[in-house]
Design a protein around this motif. Structure first.
Motif, PDB file in Angstrom:
ATOM      1  N   SER A   4      36.644 -21.858 -21.656  1.00  0.00           N
ATOM      2  CA  SER A   4      36.697 -23.246 -21.190  1.00  0.00           C
ATOM      3  C   SER A   4      37.617 -23.383 -19.986  1.00  0.00           C
ATOM      4  CB  SER A   4      37.138 -24.170 -22.319  1.00  0.00           C
ATOM      5  OG  SER A   4      38.442 -23.834 -22.740  1.00  0.00           O
ATOM      6  N   PHE A   5      38.705 -22.620 -19.933  1.00  0.00           N
ATOM      7  CA  PHE A   5      39.598 -22.656 -18.782  1.00  0.00           C
ATOM      8  C   PHE A   5      38.897 -22.135 -17.528  1.00  0.00           C
ATOM      9  CE2 PHE A   5      42.747 -20.582 -16.049  1.00  0.00           C
ATOM     10  CZ  PHE A   5      43.542 -21.672 -15.748  1.00  0.00           C
ATOM     11  N   LEU A   6      38.204 -21.012 -17.654  1.00  0.00           N
ATOM     12  CA  LEU A   6      37.491 -20.446 -16.504  1.00  0.00           C
ATOM     13  C   LEU A   6      36.369 -21.362 -16.019  1.00  0.00           C
ATOM     14  CD1 LEU A   6      37.325 -16.668 -17.465  1.00  0.00           C
ATOM     15  CD2 LEU A   6      38.802 -17.770 -15.774  1.00  0.00           C
ATOM     16  N   MET A   7      35.672 -21.998 -16.934  1.00  0.00           N
ATOM     17  CA  MET A   7      34.615 -22.929 -16.545  1.00  0.00           C
ATOM     18  C   MET A   7      35.194 -24.143 -15.822  1.00  0.00           C
ATOM     19  SD  MET A   7      31.709 -21.686 -17.243  1.00  0.00           S
ATOM     20  CE  MET A   7      30.637 -23.091 -17.190  1.00  0.00           C
ATOM     21  N   SER A   8      36.321 -24.649 -16.282  1.00  0.00           N
ATOM     22  CA  SER A   8      36.924 -25.807 -15.618  1.00  0.00           C
ATOM     23  C   SER A   8      37.441 -25.438 -14.233  1.00  0.00           C
ATOM     24  CB  SER A   8      38.041 -26.397 -16.474  1.00  0.00           C
ATOM     25  OG  SER A   8      39.090 -25.462 -16.625  1.00  0.00           O
ATOM     26  N   VAL A   9      37.973 -24.234 -14.054  1.00  0.00           N
ATOM     27  CA  VAL A   9      38.412 -23.783 -12.730  1.00  0.00           C
ATOM     28  C   VAL A   9      37.211 -23.658 -11.803  1.00  0.00           C
ATOM     29  CG1 VAL A   9      39.383 -21.822 -11.479  1.00  0.00           C
ATOM     30  CG2 VAL A   9      40.517 -22.685 -13.521  1.00  0.00           C
ATOM     31  N   LEU A  10      36.110 -23.114 -12.298  1.00  0.00           N
ATOM     32  CA  LEU A  10      34.903 -22.970 -11.493  1.00  0.00           C
ATOM     33  C   LEU A  10      34.349 -24.330 -11.070  1.00  0.00           C
ATOM     34  CD1 LEU A  10      32.637 -21.146 -10.337  1.00  0.00           C
ATOM     35  CD2 LEU A  10      31.471 -21.457 -12.525  1.00  0.00           C
ATOM     36  N   VAL A  11      34.278 -25.264 -11.979  1.00  0.00           N
ATOM     37  CA  VAL A  11      33.763 -26.604 -11.661  1.00  0.00           C
ATOM     38  C   VAL A  11      34.695 -27.310 -10.679  1.00  0.00           C
ATOM     39  CG1 VAL A  11      33.327 -28.884 -12.644  1.00  0.00           C
ATOM     40  CG2 VAL A  11      32.433 -26.858 -13.765  1.00  0.00           C
ATOM     41  N   ALA A  12      35.996 -27.199 -10.853  1.00  0.00           N
ATOM     42  CA  ALA A  12      36.940 -27.827  -9.929  1.00  0.00           C
ATOM     43  C   ALA A  12      36.804 -27.236  -8.528  1.00  0.00           C
ATOM     44  CB  ALA A  12      38.365 -27.656 -10.438  1.00  0.00           C
ATOM     45  N   ALA A  13      36.596 -25.931  -8.429  1.00  0.00           N
ATOM     46  CA  ALA A  13      36.422 -25.300  -7.118  1.00  0.00           C
ATOM     47  C   ALA A  13      35.134 -25.787  -6.457  1.00  0.00           C
ATOM     48  CB  ALA A  13      36.406 -23.785  -7.268  1.00  0.00           C
ATOM     49  N   LEU A  14      34.051 -25.878  -7.205  1.00  0.00           N
ATOM     50  CA  LEU A  14      32.789 -26.345  -6.639  1.00  0.00           C
ATOM     51  C   LEU A  14      32.868 -27.803  -6.183  1.00  0.00           C
ATOM     52  CD1 LEU A  14      30.202 -24.652  -9.026  1.00  0.00           C
ATOM     53  CD2 LEU A  14      30.739 -24.050  -6.661  1.00  0.00           C
ATOM     54  N   VAL A  15      33.521 -28.640  -6.951  1.00  0.00           N
ATOM     55  CA  VAL A  15      33.673 -30.046  -6.570  1.00  0.00           C
ATOM     56  C   VAL A  15      34.542 -30.163  -5.318  1.00  0.00           C
ATOM     57  CG1 VAL A  15      34.721 -32.235  -7.288  1.00  0.00           C
ATOM     58  CG2 VAL A  15      33.245 -30.985  -8.849  1.00  0.00           C
ATOM     59  N   SER A  16      35.596 -29.368  -5.235  1.00  0.00           N
ATOM     60  CA  SER A  16      36.465 -29.399  -4.055  1.00  0.00           C
ATOM     61  C   SER A  16      35.727 -28.938  -2.806  1.00  0.00           C
ATOM     62  CB  SER A  16      37.692 -28.511  -4.280  1.00  0.00           C
ATOM     63  OG  SER A  16      38.456 -28.979  -5.342  1.00  0.00           O
ATOM     64  N   ILE A  17      34.943 -27.883  -2.924  1.00  0.00           N
ATOM     65  CA  ILE A  17      34.177 -27.379  -1.783  1.00  0.00           C
ATOM     66  C   ILE A  17      33.154 -28.420  -1.336  1.00  0.00           C
ATOM     67  CG2 ILE A  17      32.447 -25.660  -1.119  1.00  0.00           C
ATOM     68  CD1 ILE A  17      34.057 -23.650  -2.829  1.00  0.00           C
ATOM     69  N   ASN A  18      32.477 -29.048  -2.275  1.00  0.00           N
ATOM     70  CA  ASN A  18      31.494 -30.072  -1.938  1.00  0.00           C
ATOM     71  C   ASN A  18      32.147 -31.275  -1.261  1.00  0.00           C
ATOM     72  OD1 ASN A  18      28.886 -31.284  -1.917  1.00  0.00           O
ATOM     73  ND2 ASN A  18      29.539 -32.550  -3.642  1.00  0.00           N
ATOM     74  N   THR A  19      33.282 -31.719  -1.751  1.00  0.00           N
ATOM     75  CA  THR A  19      33.985 -32.846  -1.152  1.00  0.00           C
ATOM     76  C   THR A  19      34.420 -32.513   0.268  1.00  0.00           C
ATOM     77  OG1 THR A  19      34.766 -33.547  -3.317  1.00  0.00           O
ATOM     78  CG2 THR A  19      35.947 -34.422  -1.415  1.00  0.00           C
ATOM     79  N   TRP A  20      34.974 -31.319   0.480  1.00  0.00           N
ATOM     80  CA  TRP A  20      35.390 -30.902   1.812  1.00  0.00           C
ATOM     81  C   TRP A  20      34.193 -30.860   2.766  1.00  0.00           C
ATOM     82  CZ3 TRP A  20      33.802 -26.479   4.374  1.00  0.00           C
ATOM     83  CH2 TRP A  20      34.428 -26.253   5.597  1.00  0.00           C
ATOM     84  N   TYR A  21      33.081 -30.321   2.307  1.00  0.00           N
ATOM     85  CA  TYR A  21      31.893 -30.217   3.148  1.00  0.00           C
ATOM     86  C   TYR A  21      31.361 -31.598   3.529  1.00  0.00           C
ATOM     87  CZ  TYR A  21      27.132 -29.222   4.612  1.00  0.00           C
ATOM     88  OH  TYR A  21      25.978 -29.165   5.329  1.00  0.00           O
ATOM     89  N   MET A  22      31.283 -32.504   2.569  1.00  0.00           N
ATOM     90  CA  MET A  22      30.749 -33.836   2.852  1.00  0.00           C
ATOM     91  C   MET A  22      31.667 -34.606   3.812  1.00  0.00           C
ATOM     92  SD  MET A  22      27.890 -33.867   1.439  1.00  0.00           S
ATOM     93  CE  MET A  22      27.384 -35.556   1.447  1.00  0.00           C
ATOM     94  N   GLU A  23      32.980 -34.478   3.663  1.00  0.00           N
ATOM     95  CA  GLU A  23      33.896 -35.152   4.578  1.00  0.00           C
ATOM     96  C   GLU A  23      33.839 -34.547   5.971  1.00  0.00           C
ATOM     97  OE1 GLU A  23      37.775 -35.167   2.883  1.00  0.00           O
ATOM     98  OE2 GLU A  23      37.237 -36.631   1.348  1.00  0.00           O
ATOM     99  N   THR A  24      33.643 -33.237   6.057  1.00  0.00           N
ATOM    100  CA  THR A  24      33.546 -32.575   7.357  1.00  0.00           C
ATOM    101  C   THR A  24      32.278 -32.986   8.083  1.00  0.00           C
ATOM    102  OG1 THR A  24      34.782 -30.689   6.507  1.00  0.00           O
ATOM    103  CG2 THR A  24      33.547 -30.339   8.515  1.00  0.00           C
ATOM    104  N   ARG A  25      31.188 -33.160   7.376  1.00  0.00           N
ATOM    105  CA  ARG A  25      29.927 -33.547   8.014  1.00  0.00           C
ATOM    106  C   ARG A  25      29.968 -34.973   8.544  1.00  0.00           C
ATOM    107  NH1 ARG A  25      27.728 -29.977  10.214  1.00  0.00           N
ATOM    108  NH2 ARG A  25      25.929 -31.290  10.472  1.00  0.00           N
ATOM    109  N   LEU A  26      30.874 -35.821   8.040  1.00  0.00           N
ATOM    110  CA  LEU A  26      30.980 -37.197   8.513  1.00  0.00           C
ATOM    111  C   LEU A  26      31.920 -37.352   9.705  1.00  0.00           C
ATOM    112  CD1 LEU A  26      31.013 -39.319   5.241  1.00  0.00           C
ATOM    113  CD2 LEU A  26      29.208 -39.148   6.947  1.00  0.00           C
ATOM    114  N   LEU A  27      32.596 -36.270  10.109  1.00  0.00           N
ATOM    115  CA  LEU A  27      33.479 -36.361  11.261  1.00  0.00           C
ATOM    116  C   LEU A  27      32.665 -36.632  12.524  1.00  0.00           C
ATOM    117  CD1 LEU A  27      35.970 -33.419  10.690  1.00  0.00           C
ATOM    118  CD2 LEU A  27      36.419 -35.854  10.454  1.00  0.00           C
ATOM    119  N   PRO A  28      33.195 -37.424  13.446  1.00  0.00           N
ATOM    120  CA  PRO A  28      32.472 -37.689  14.690  1.00  0.00           C
ATOM    121  C   PRO A  28      32.324 -36.417  15.525  1.00  0.00           C
ATOM    122  CG  PRO A  28      34.273 -39.246  14.397  1.00  0.00           C
ATOM    123  CD  PRO A  28      34.428 -38.205  13.354  1.00  0.00           C
ATOM    124  N   GLU A  29      31.229 -36.343  16.278  1.00  0.00           N
ATOM    125  CA  GLU A  29      31.005 -35.232  17.196  1.00  0.00           C
ATOM    126  C   GLU A  29      31.424 -35.665  18.591  1.00  0.00           C
ATOM    127  OE1 GLU A  29      26.947 -34.045  17.171  1.00  0.00           O
ATOM    128  OE2 GLU A  29      27.145 -32.889  15.334  1.00  0.00           O
TER     129      GLU A  29
END
Length: 79
Positions: free
Chosen positions: A15-40
């Motif tokens: 359960s600890f390893l699964m929660s670390v994996l899910v937290a990493a995936l959510v963090s990567i997705n959040t970073w990607y979505m915020e980066t795509r909204l930056l102005p060009e």
């Protein structure tokens, strides 16, 4: 069919390893979505701003705002 039982320690580690994996995936997705909204910021060969393309609703940045109000942006080289 053979059943395998888990000990409490194994279940805790799983359960600890699964929660670390899910937290990493959510963090990567959040970073990607915020980066795509930056102005060009489109720049020419000398590095001067040509135009600013805004993706987020309500943003109206232009070339005068680059490095003054607009601190985070993506740079795109124009042909």
């Amino acid at each position: 069919m053979r059943y395998i039982t888990l000990t409490s320690w194994q279940l805790f580690i799983l359960s600890f390893l699964m929660s670390v994996l899910v937290a990493a995936l959510v963090s990567i997705n959040t970073w990607y979505m915020e980066t795509r909204l930056l102005p060009e910021v489109h720049v020419d060969d000398s590095g001067q701003c040509i135009k600013v393309v805004n993706f987020e609703n309500g943003h109206a940045f232009n070339c005068q705002d680059v490095n003054v109000i607009l601190r985070r942006y993506r740079t795109v080289a124009s042909e």
